[in-house]
Design a protein around this motif. Structure first.
Motif, PDB file in Angstrom:
ATOM      1  N   ARG A 104       0.810 132.650 -41.534  1.00 26.69           N
ATOM      2  CA  ARG A 104       2.241 132.350 -41.572  1.00 26.69           C
ATOM      3  C   ARG A 104       2.956 133.215 -42.605  1.00 26.69           C
ATOM      4  N   TRP A 145       4.545 128.128 -49.849  1.00 29.66           N
ATOM      5  CA  TRP A 145       4.253 127.166 -48.791  1.00 29.66           C
ATOM      6  C   TRP A 145       4.845 125.794 -49.100  1.00 29.66           C
ATOM      7  N   GLN A 161       8.615 125.729 -48.699  1.00 31.48           N
ATOM      8  CA  GLN A 161       9.029 125.818 -47.299  1.00 31.48           C
ATOM      9  C   GLN A 161       8.755 124.527 -46.534  1.00 31.48           C
ATOM     10  N   ARG A 162       7.753 123.769 -46.956  1.00 29.52           N
ATOM     11  CA  ARG A 162       7.389 122.541 -46.247  1.00 29.52           C
ATOM     12  C   ARG A 162       8.024 121.299 -46.851  1.00 29.52           C
ATOM     13  N   ASN A 163       8.752 121.440 -47.953  1.00 26.40           N
ATOM     14  CA  ASN A 163       9.353 120.283 -48.615  1.00 26.40           C
ATOM     15  C   ASN A 163      10.845 120.525 -48.805  1.00 26.40           C
ATOM     16  N   ARG A 182       3.949 117.758 -36.945  1.00 22.03           N
ATOM     17  CA  ARG A 182       4.939 118.466 -37.757  1.00 22.03           C
ATOM     18  C   ARG A 182       4.676 119.957 -37.675  1.00 22.03           C
ATOM     19  N   GLU A 230       7.847 122.461 -37.850  1.00 23.46           N
ATOM     20  CA  GLU A 230       8.918 122.965 -38.695  1.00 23.46           C
ATOM     21  C   GLU A 230       9.868 121.818 -39.043  1.00 23.46           C
ATOM     22  N   VAL A 231      10.634 122.014 -40.100  1.00 20.03           N
ATOM     23  CA  VAL A 231      11.686 121.066 -40.464  1.00 20.03           C
ATOM     24  C   VAL A 231      12.996 121.606 -39.888  1.00 20.03           C
ATOM     25  N   PRO A 288      12.351 126.944 -37.709  1.00 20.51           N
ATOM     26  CA  PRO A 288      13.149 126.419 -38.823  1.00 20.51           C
ATOM     27  C   PRO A 288      14.646 126.466 -38.560  1.00 20.51           C
TER      28      PRO A 288
END
Length: 229
Positions: free
Chosen positions: A2, A36, A39-41, A143, A145-146, A191
């Motif tokens: 990624r 990471w 980007q994930r939070n 999960r 992407e947000v 995203p």
């Protein structure tokens, strides 16, 4: 993969296989891990968007770690050093992309807010972390992407304008009801997705008699349904 791309992953895999891991490897994993986790939070991302100084300190720390890896390169092993150099190049690109992403998000948010509030109330356009996290998955608990934004229109007539605006902004559109699906159809895969929450579009009619198939006499019923499917 990624963050470093396929080629970067192959280089990393080759270097790991040599079992010569040490300080440089740990620093590289720290750099990738910091990117990471942000980007994930969305809560961390929002904090950094609101605090340019803190964001600058983080980027500087990432660059410092990469500079230390550069300093520790083993020039006596040209073949291995060449792989490390290429891996460092991919890592620097990942950090640069990470740094630019905040400017991209801020710019697109301003543009999106202007376009979307023409069709619904401002508080129905949600960029906050809670709304985004709660719409990152459905009953599958997958999960990927947000979402970039969550839209919660008050009425059905707002939908066409919101859809057109999302298309013009280049956002992928995900219609979502109560989020109870088990097929993953409400899970964002990019995203830059706009989730349109249709929960407020539920219709509830008055109690009225109706004739039903197989029933001899009219029965009292309530008509329900979603304004948008």
């Amino acid at each position: 993969i990624r963050l470093l791309g396929q080629q970067g992953w192959l280089l990393l895999d080759e270097l790991r296989a040599e079992r010569r891991t040490g300080r440089s490897a740990r620093m590289l994993y720290e750099v990738l891990g910091d990117i990471w986790v942000v980007q994930r939070n969305p809560y961390l991302e929002e904090d950094l968007l609101a605090n340019p100084r803190r964001r600058g300190l983080l980027i500087a720390a990432l660059d410092h770690r990469l500079a230390e890896i550069e300093r520790r390169r083993d020039r006596e092993d040209p073949e291995r050093d060449g792989r490390v150099a290429r891996l460092l190049e991919e890592a620097r690109r990942a950090v640069a992309d990470f740094a630019r992403s905040f400017e991209t998000i801020e710019s697109l948010r301003r543009k999106a807010r202007r376009a979307l509030v023409r069709h619904t109330r401002r508080d129905n356009v949600c960029f906050d972390p809670f709304a985004r996290v709660s719409h990152a998955t459905d009953a599958t608990d997958w999960r990927v992407e947000v979402p970039f934004v969550v839209l919660a229109p008050d009425a059905e007539h707002e939908i066409p304008g919101l859809v057109r605006a999302c298309v013009e902004l280049g956002l992928s559109i995900i219609p979502r009801g109560g989020g109870t699906g088990y097929t993953g159809s409400a899970v964002p895969l990019t995203p830059f997705a706009a989730v349109i929450n249709t929960e407020k579009l539920e219709q509830l009619g008055t109690v009225a008699p109706a004739e039903l198939p197989g029933v001899a006499a009219p029965v009292m019923t309530v008509h329900t349904g979603a304004g948008v499917v």
